[in-house]
Motif scaffolding. Structure first.
Motif, short mmCIF file in Angstrom:
data_model
loop_
_atom_site.label_atom_id
_atom_site.label_comp_id
_atom_site.label_asym_id
_atom_site.label_seq_id
_atom_site.Cartn_x
_atom_site.Cartn_y
_atom_site.Cartn_z
N ARG A 150 121.69 10.47 -20.95
CA ARG A 150 120.85 9.35 -21.35
C ARG A 150 120.37 8.61 -20.10
NH1 ARG A 150 118.61 8.82 -26.08
NH2 ARG A 150 118.96 6.55 -26.13
N ASN A 151 119.06 8.38 -20.04
CA ASN A 151 118.46 7.71 -18.90
C ASN A 151 117.43 6.71 -19.41
OD1 ASN A 151 117.35 6.86 -16.51
ND2 ASN A 151 116.56 8.86 -15.88
N GLN A 152 117.78 5.42 -19.33
CA GLN A 152 116.90 4.34 -19.78
C GLN A 152 116.40 4.57 -21.21
OE1 GLN A 152 113.84 3.98 -16.78
NE2 GLN A 152 115.23 2.98 -15.34
N GLY A 153 117.35 4.91 -22.07
CA GLY A 153 117.04 5.07 -23.48
C GLY A 153 116.47 6.42 -23.87
N GLN A 154 116.23 7.29 -22.89
CA GLN A 154 115.70 8.62 -23.16
C GLN A 154 116.79 9.68 -22.95
OE1 GLN A 154 112.46 9.02 -24.25
NE2 GLN A 154 112.37 6.78 -24.20
N THR A 155 116.70 10.75 -23.72
CA THR A 155 117.63 11.87 -23.55
C THR A 155 116.98 12.92 -22.66
OG1 THR A 155 118.62 11.52 -25.73
CG2 THR A 155 118.95 13.67 -24.71
N VAL A 156 117.66 13.28 -21.59
CA VAL A 156 117.19 14.32 -20.67
C VAL A 156 118.26 15.41 -20.61
CG1 VAL A 156 115.78 12.73 -19.32
CG2 VAL A 156 118.15 13.14 -18.65
N GLY A 157 117.85 16.61 -20.28
CA GLY A 157 118.82 17.70 -20.24
C GLY A 157 118.39 18.83 -19.33
N ARG A 158 119.35 19.60 -18.89
CA ARG A 158 119.11 20.80 -18.08
C ARG A 158 120.13 21.87 -18.48
NH1 ARG A 158 118.07 19.12 -11.72
NH2 ARG A 158 116.37 17.62 -12.08
N THR A 159 119.72 23.11 -18.34
CA THR A 159 120.63 24.24 -18.52
C THR A 159 121.03 24.73 -17.14
OG1 THR A 159 119.60 24.87 -20.63
CG2 THR A 159 120.90 26.55 -19.49
N LEU A 160 122.33 24.69 -16.84
CA LEU A 160 122.83 24.94 -15.49
C LEU A 160 123.81 26.11 -15.48
CD1 LEU A 160 123.56 21.20 -14.59
CD2 LEU A 160 121.47 22.50 -14.13
N GLN A 161 123.82 26.82 -14.36
CA GLN A 161 124.72 27.96 -14.19
C GLN A 161 125.98 27.52 -13.44
OE1 GLN A 161 124.18 31.11 -15.33
NE2 GLN A 161 126.18 31.80 -14.59
N ASP A 162 127.15 27.79 -14.04
CA ASP A 162 128.45 27.48 -13.44
C ASP A 162 128.50 26.03 -12.92
OD1 ASP A 162 129.16 30.14 -13.89
OD2 ASP A 162 128.43 30.77 -11.91
N PRO A 163 128.25 25.04 -13.77
CA PRO A 163 128.22 23.66 -13.29
C PRO A 163 129.60 23.14 -12.89
CG PRO A 163 128.09 23.71 -15.68
CD PRO A 163 128.00 25.14 -15.23
N GLN A 164 129.60 22.30 -11.85
CA GLN A 164 130.81 21.59 -11.44
C GLN A 164 130.44 20.13 -11.23
OE1 GLN A 164 132.76 22.74 -7.76
NE2 GLN A 164 134.71 21.91 -8.48
N TYR A 165 131.30 19.24 -11.74
CA TYR A 165 131.01 17.81 -11.74
C TYR A 165 131.77 17.14 -10.61
CZ TYR A 165 129.49 19.31 -16.32
OH TYR A 165 128.87 20.00 -17.34
N VAL A 166 131.05 16.38 -9.79
CA VAL A 166 131.66 15.73 -8.63
C VAL A 166 131.23 14.27 -8.56
CG1 VAL A 166 131.61 17.92 -7.36
CG2 VAL A 166 129.81 16.23 -6.98
N LEU A 167 132.03 13.49 -7.84
CA LEU A 167 131.63 12.14 -7.43
C LEU A 167 131.34 12.19 -5.94
CD1 LEU A 167 134.07 9.58 -9.13
CD2 LEU A 167 131.62 9.87 -9.57
N ALA A 168 130.12 11.84 -5.56
CA ALA A 168 129.76 11.75 -4.15
C ALA A 168 129.95 10.30 -3.71
CB ALA A 168 128.32 12.19 -3.94
N ILE A 169 130.94 10.06 -2.84
CA ILE A 169 131.31 8.71 -2.43
C ILE A 169 130.78 8.43 -1.03
CG2 ILE A 169 133.20 7.11 -1.97
CD1 ILE A 169 134.86 8.52 -4.01
#
Length: 289
Positions: free
Chosen positions: A167-186
């Protein structure tokens, strides 16, 4: 082979060092070596430069059987979520993420431990070796430099093709990704207050195949190997804190959206787990004191 036999085999042979060296939550960004070179002990203390900021980052899995919605809700009574400005807090909430500053650390940690579920010696060993769960487990002190980016993987990469909806400013956005990994960039930067620092924590989704690029600097050229990343700046988590301040990042309850994808996974016993991320400022650089 059962889990205890597997654990014994690792401890007995050379597999112990190779398993411990492949922990996926270790930052492997080309920008900086985030973590201590001693990968064999995930709890090893580091000896940072006097100019380094030192953070303690802990990943604490909780299990649904031990963490019903009422118990999770009670944990947040010791957290100040108002440290995040309202518009950003709303964006995070729409994507299933809760953030705040812990104001009663002892009570908070006790309640968090109660929701971890039963863990025997084998669970602890495999968790520290990063082979027990899809989510990151354990804790480590991380030396950081001002204005330098550090990556904290939150879970193992998801094998195959997956569609992520945000969700981005009330809109739904999406992508299809290969082998996704979720990170926090600090990225730590100077704060307006001399006794504090600013931590920008940006959620990112790394995906696709590893690519090599030439990176130039003032002193040399080097090859940088990394995957493409879907950066999510509208979900930046901005934290201001001083020494010993403790912050929490977790999925909403019940988990949904990006929060669920980033911080949920299956344990070695095929039990659904959710990871709660704790970030504590252990020390500031001498230039900030």
């Amino acid at each position: 082979m059962n889990r205890r036999q597997f654990c014994s085999l690792i401890a007995a042979g050379s597999l112990a060092s190779s398993v411990a060296g492949c922990a996926t939550w270790i930052d492997r960004s080309a920008t900086d070596a985030v973590l201590s070179a001693n990968h064999s002990n995930p709890l090893a203390r580091v000896k940072p430069s006097s100019q380094a900021i030192l953070l303690s980052v802990g990943f604490h899995p909780i299990q649904p059987d031990a963490a019903n919605q009422d118990r999770v809700a009670s944990m947040w009574q010791w957290v100040d979520e108002m440290v995040i400005e309202p518009a950003r807090r709303s964006e995070l909430a729409e994507n299933g993420i809760r953030v705040g500053k812990v104001i009663r650390p002892d009570q908070f940690r006790q309640r968090l431990a109660e929701m971890a579920g039963p863990r025997d010696v084998v669970d602890v060993f495999l968790g520290e070796a990063d082979v027990a769960s899809e989510v990151s487990v354990g804790s480590r002190q991380i030396p950081m430099r001002l204005a330098k980016r550090y990556e904290l993987p939150l879970r193992q990469p998801r094998s195959g093709t997956h569609t992520t909806l945000l969700r981005n400013q009330g809109q739904t956005v999406g992508r299809t990704l290969q082998d996704p990994q979720y990170v926090l960039a600090i990225t730590p930067t100077q704060s307006k207050t001399a006794s504090q620092i600013h931590l920008q924590c940006r959620p990112e989704i790394q995906h696709g195949v590893m690519r090599q690029k030439w990176i130039s600097s003032d002193s040399a050229m080097r090859i940088d190997s990394r995957r493409d990343a879907w950066s999510l700046p509208w979900l930046d988590i901005d934290l201001e804190g001083g020494k010993d301040d403790l912050f929490v990042i977790a999925a909403s309850q019940p988990a949904f959206g990006l929060g669920k994808e980033m911080m949920s996974g299956v344990s070695a016993d095929y039990v659904e787990e959710q990871v709660v991320v704790l970030i504590q400022i252990d020390r500031l650089s001498e230039s900030k004191l």
